[in-house]
Design a protein around this motif. Structure first.
Motif, PDB file in Angstrom:
ATOM      1  N   THR A 447       1.134  -0.984   0.188  1.00 27.63           N
ATOM      2  CA  THR A 447      -0.341  -0.082   0.098  1.00 27.63           C
ATOM      3  C   THR A 447       1.083   1.296   0.325  1.00 27.63           C
ATOM      4  O   THR A 447       1.240   1.655   0.343  1.00 27.63           O
ATOM      5  N   GLY A 679      -6.180  -9.108   1.641  1.00 29.09           N
ATOM      6  CA  GLY A 679      -4.629  -8.503   1.414  1.00 29.09           C
ATOM      7  C   GLY A 679      -5.008  -7.487  -0.147  1.00 29.09           C
ATOM      8  O   GLY A 679      -4.564  -6.476  -0.661  1.00 29.09           O
ATOM      9  N   LEU A 705      -5.601  -8.479  11.340  1.00 26.94           N
ATOM     10  CA  LEU A 705      -6.749  -7.807  10.918  1.00 26.94           C
ATOM     11  C   LEU A 705      -6.559  -6.418  10.930  1.00 26.94           C
ATOM     12  O   LEU A 705      -6.273  -5.256   9.637  1.00 26.94           O
ATOM     13  N   GLN A 707      -4.661  -4.066  12.271  1.00 24.96           N
ATOM     14  CA  GLN A 707      -3.708  -3.517  12.314  1.00 24.96           C
ATOM     15  C   GLN A 707      -3.520  -3.215  10.544  1.00 24.96           C
ATOM     16  O   GLN A 707      -3.544  -1.795  10.522  1.00 24.96           O
ATOM     17  N   GLN A 708      -3.840  -4.074   9.529  1.00 23.90           N
ATOM     18  CA  GLN A 708      -3.686  -3.428   8.370  1.00 23.90           C
ATOM     19  C   GLN A 708      -4.642  -2.669   7.966  1.00 23.90           C
ATOM     20  O   GLN A 708      -4.362  -1.453   7.158  1.00 23.90           O
ATOM     21  N   THR A 711      -3.515   0.739   8.915  1.00 18.46           N
ATOM     22  CA  THR A 711      -2.722   1.161   8.162  1.00 18.46           C
ATOM     23  C   THR A 711      -3.253   1.627   7.411  1.00 18.46           C
ATOM     24  O   THR A 711      -2.922   3.092   5.931  1.00 18.46           O
ATOM     25  N   ALA A 712      -4.379   0.928   6.233  1.00 16.31           N
ATOM     26  CA  ALA A 712      -4.613   1.510   5.281  1.00 16.31           C
ATOM     27  C   ALA A 712      -5.370   2.258   5.071  1.00 16.31           C
ATOM     28  O   ALA A 712      -4.967   3.397   3.993  1.00 16.31           O
TER      29      ALA A 712
END
Length: 747
Positions: A447, A679, A705, A707-708, A711-712
């Motif tokens: 990303t 993802g 998940l 945290q992903q 962040t995104a």
């Protein structure tokens, strides 16, 4: 020894490059020129160039008198072929052999560099050959020993380039050559008065002013463009054809094709009368493009009797005129598709395309793939892919773009990224848009919102209408109203109805810094609604009238505007009308009317209508628990066709409902996992999967998940997402997330 121009120039381009790395050096010079040159300091020097004849000898005294001007031009425009050619001419005329040799070599390097950048013939996805000014084109043609016959300007708003196709006769080879050049992009890039030269509106303004100027100078190509535009503005087909006939007789390319198109879409008695007379003199002179058009007339029976045999004989004649490599056949297919709005390829034409492909022409594979898609296929066949890869190896940007798009929607992310990057670097706007999307959502790539913005900007500069709106919305989110206006205005130029509506709305909101205000916005929306018959504008205006935002509230008019298109089956209008009743924006709350319109939209094919209705049942229907159970039932009913967010919203409710009788974490996780690979999902959907993992006690997976998602989301929005971070803290503490009733919103 005196250099003899008449002997050396036709041979110039056959000579090897003066030194290894010369092209790389010119690449660097061009980059520096585009980054540092100033238009007002560059183009006045071309007045010096045009004061001297292109053909024939220059006068030595005139060269001496203008020596300082010529030296200044060389210094200011070091990448111009015509500037160095003039310097060579004058050095030769005044006996300065060293300077003449230097400028001749320099001119040769620039001319070779320009021609080396020529894309495969007919590859419309590739950029044309870049020059600084039109004089450079004619100087290079002279160096090639070509005789200029005609020009065609391919002008559509928002494309990066003004593609000028030069049709010239090569007396040595005995064939007609077609070469594509552009100087518009150069002009716009070095215009330092433009804060953002990428804005398509500025390019469109420049090209329009250039065409007007050239038309006033009696340019056939420019007058052809203007005449065709004027004809398109006429509603009466007979008046259109009357406007087109004289220009078509002069050899106008676009005017003749629009004449064809008018007779196809709005036929009337005598429509094609005079077409044969307009084309025949140019055909008898042997010119390829009129011969191609006459071949099409025979195939379609426009102005002549239908005769496929005669059509193919003419096509073969045009193909021989252009060197016998299949160029005329490729042009025929493209011209035919534009006139008929169909990519179906007749068998005799396909036979000629097959022969051209067998001989190594890169474009027949591209046309076959486009025709395959146009026939309703969703995927290319292995044979198409193999042929396109061969075309891409020969430099076809269009082939690269088709491969990139095909693999983007496949399962091999690595292969997709490879082709997307290759096509995007080569300038394919679709690939640039998709590559930006992948950087934004981390699909197959890390990303990286900076890279996403870069590729979206490149795509928007090239005129991708979806990206133009996206850039407008993103600028709005930053409260950069001027930039948002520019992107929406660009989309409106491209006849994107939603962009036109957004442009009107933005003006109507009266933001500071815009070049006009609410009155202009209301005028745009009403004009688009009433005169342009734009459903997007009607929906936009109806929404503002229903809520009284920027205009006086008028529920009756809002309802009328929505019903115009809703009754015709426009599902977006049906959804908006239904929600307006449910939210009380049309004067009163009417559950029955709202549900009826949403159900009709669902029946008429709106992908998200079922999810929208279920979401309203769950969060806003005043019936309470009964409506929530009805929402779950509706979500289960649409489970196999849920629209973009249906699975997400259903899974979210099942995993986070505070009511134990509604919550079902096991079913919710199963639904959430149907969303796909985390993802490749947007942060809102990853957030849902994380909540479902936590609801089932899988906190380690939930933390990773979440945290992903955090962040995104923060990379995308540029701000910290407090709600997502709060859930992340809960999951780290081993606590599932339950949505409180008063939150009343979905992720």
């Amino acid at each position: 020894m005196t250099i003899r121009r008449c002997l050396l120039l036709p041979l110039l381009l056959l000579l090897p490059a003066a030194a290894a790395g010369a092209d790389a050096g010119l690449d660097a010079e061009w980059r520096r020129f585009l980054a540092e040159a100033v238009d007002t300091e560059v183009y006045p020097h071309f007045e010096t160039v045009t004061d001297f004849p292109l053909h024939g000898q220059v006068e030595p005294q005139a060269c001496r008198d203008r020596a300082d001007d010529i030296a200044a031009a060389v210094a200011a425009v070091p990448v111009s072929a015509s500037v160095h050619y003039l310097a060579y001419q004058c050095a030769q005329a005044t006996g300065d052999e060293a300077a003449a040799e230097h400028h001749l070599a320099r001119f040769g390097s620039i001319a070779r560099h320009t021609l080396d950048a020529a894309p495969p013939w007919g590859d419309w996805g590739a950029r044309p050959m870049r020059v600084v000014a039109g004089r450079d084109i004619y100087t290079i043609l002279q160096a090639m020993g070509l005789e200029l016959h005609s020009e065609v300007m391919y002008v559509r708003p928002l494309l990066r380039f003004l593609r000028i196709r030069v049709v010239a006769w090569d007396p040595e080879a005995g064939i007609e050559r077609h070469l594509d050049f552009d100087f518009a992009d150069t002009v716009v890039q070095i215009d330092r008065d433009l804060s953002r030269p990428v804005y398509p509106h500025h390019r469109d303004q420049y090209v329009s002013s250039l065409i007007t100027m050239l038309a006033n100078g009696n340019s056939l190509a420019a007058n052809d463009v203007i005449t065709t535009r004027e004809a398109k503005a006429l509603s009466d087909p007979a008046e259109r054809v009357a406007r087109l006939r004289p220009m078509a007789a002069r050899g106008g390319f676009h005017s003749t094709l629009f004449w064809f198109e008018t007779c196809r879409t709005s036929p009337f008695e005598g429509c094609a009368e005079g077409l044969l007379d307009a084309l025949l003199p140019h055909v008898e002179e042997g010119h390829a493009l009129p011969t191609i058009k006459l071949a099409l007339a025979y195939e379609l029976g426009f102005g002549v009797g239908k005769d496929m045999t005669a059509a193919m004989a003419l096509l073969d004649k045009a193909n021989a005129r252009m060197g016998g490599q299949g160029h005329a056949v490729v042009d025929y297919v493209r011209i035919r598709a534009g006139v008929l709005d169909s990519w179906e390829i007749p068998a005799p034409v396909q036979q000629r395309l097959d022969a051209a492909q067998a001989a190594g022409h890169p474009l027949p594979a591209v046309l076959a793939a486009i025709s395959h898609y146009a026939g309703g296929a969703e995927r290319l066949e292995p044979a198409h892919l193999q042929a396109l890869e061969a075309s891409a190896a020969k430099g076809s940007v269009t082939a690269m773009g088709l491969l990139a798009t095909h693999h983007h929607y496949g399962e091999d992310d690595a292969l997709a990224v490879t082709w997307l990057e290759r096509a995007a670097q080569a300038g394919d706007t679709d690939a640039q848009a998709l590559l930006g999307d992948r950087y934004a959502n981390g699909r197959g790539l890390p990303t990286d919102m900076a890279k996403a913005e870069h590729w979206w900007l490149q795509s928007g500069e090239g005129g991708d209408d979806d990206v133009l709106r996206l850039l407008g919305y993103r600028a709005e989110a930053r409260e950069d109203w001027v930039e948002a206006l520019e992107w929406f205005r660009a989309g409106a130029l491209w006849n994107d109805t939603m962009a036109a509506a957004e442009l009107g709305r933005l003006y109507l909101e009266g933001h500071e810094g815009l070049d006009d205000g609410p009155e202009r916005g209301l005028s745009i929306l009403r004009q688009q609604s009433d005169e342009a018959d734009n459903p997007d504008a009607r929906r936009m205006l109806a929404g503002l009238l229903a809520k009284g935002e920027g205009v006086e509230k008028d529920a009756v008019e809002a309802r009328r505007l929505l019903e115009v298109d809703a009754e015709k089956g426009d599902t977006e209008s049906q959804v908006q009308l239904g929600m307006a009743w449910l939210e009380g924006d049309l004067g009163s709350f009417d559950r029955a009317q709202g549900v009826r319109w949403l159900q009709r939209a669902r029946k008429d094919g709106h992908a998200d209508a079922g999810d929208i209705l279920a979401t309203w049942y769950y969060y806003q229907d005043p019936r309470g628990p009964e409506a929530k159970r009805e929402a779950l039932a509706l979500w289960r009913e649409i489970l196999d066709a849920p629209g973009e967010w249906g699975l997400n919203n259903f899974a979210w409710v099942l995993c986070t409902a505070p009511d134990d009788t509604l919550r079902d974490p096991v079913e919710g996780l199963a639904v959430a996992r149907r969303l796909g690979d985390p993802g490749s999902l947007p942060p809102g959907q990853v957030d849902t999967i994380a909540a479902c993992e936590a609801a089932n006690g899988n906190f380690e997976a939930a933390v990773a998940l979440q945290q992903q998602a955090v962040t995104a989301a923060e990379a995308e929005d540029g701000d910290e997402n407090a709600e997502m971070r709060g859930r992340l803290a809960d999951f780290r503490a081993g606590k599932p997330y339950l949505e409180l009733e008063e939150e009343g919103d979905t992720p």
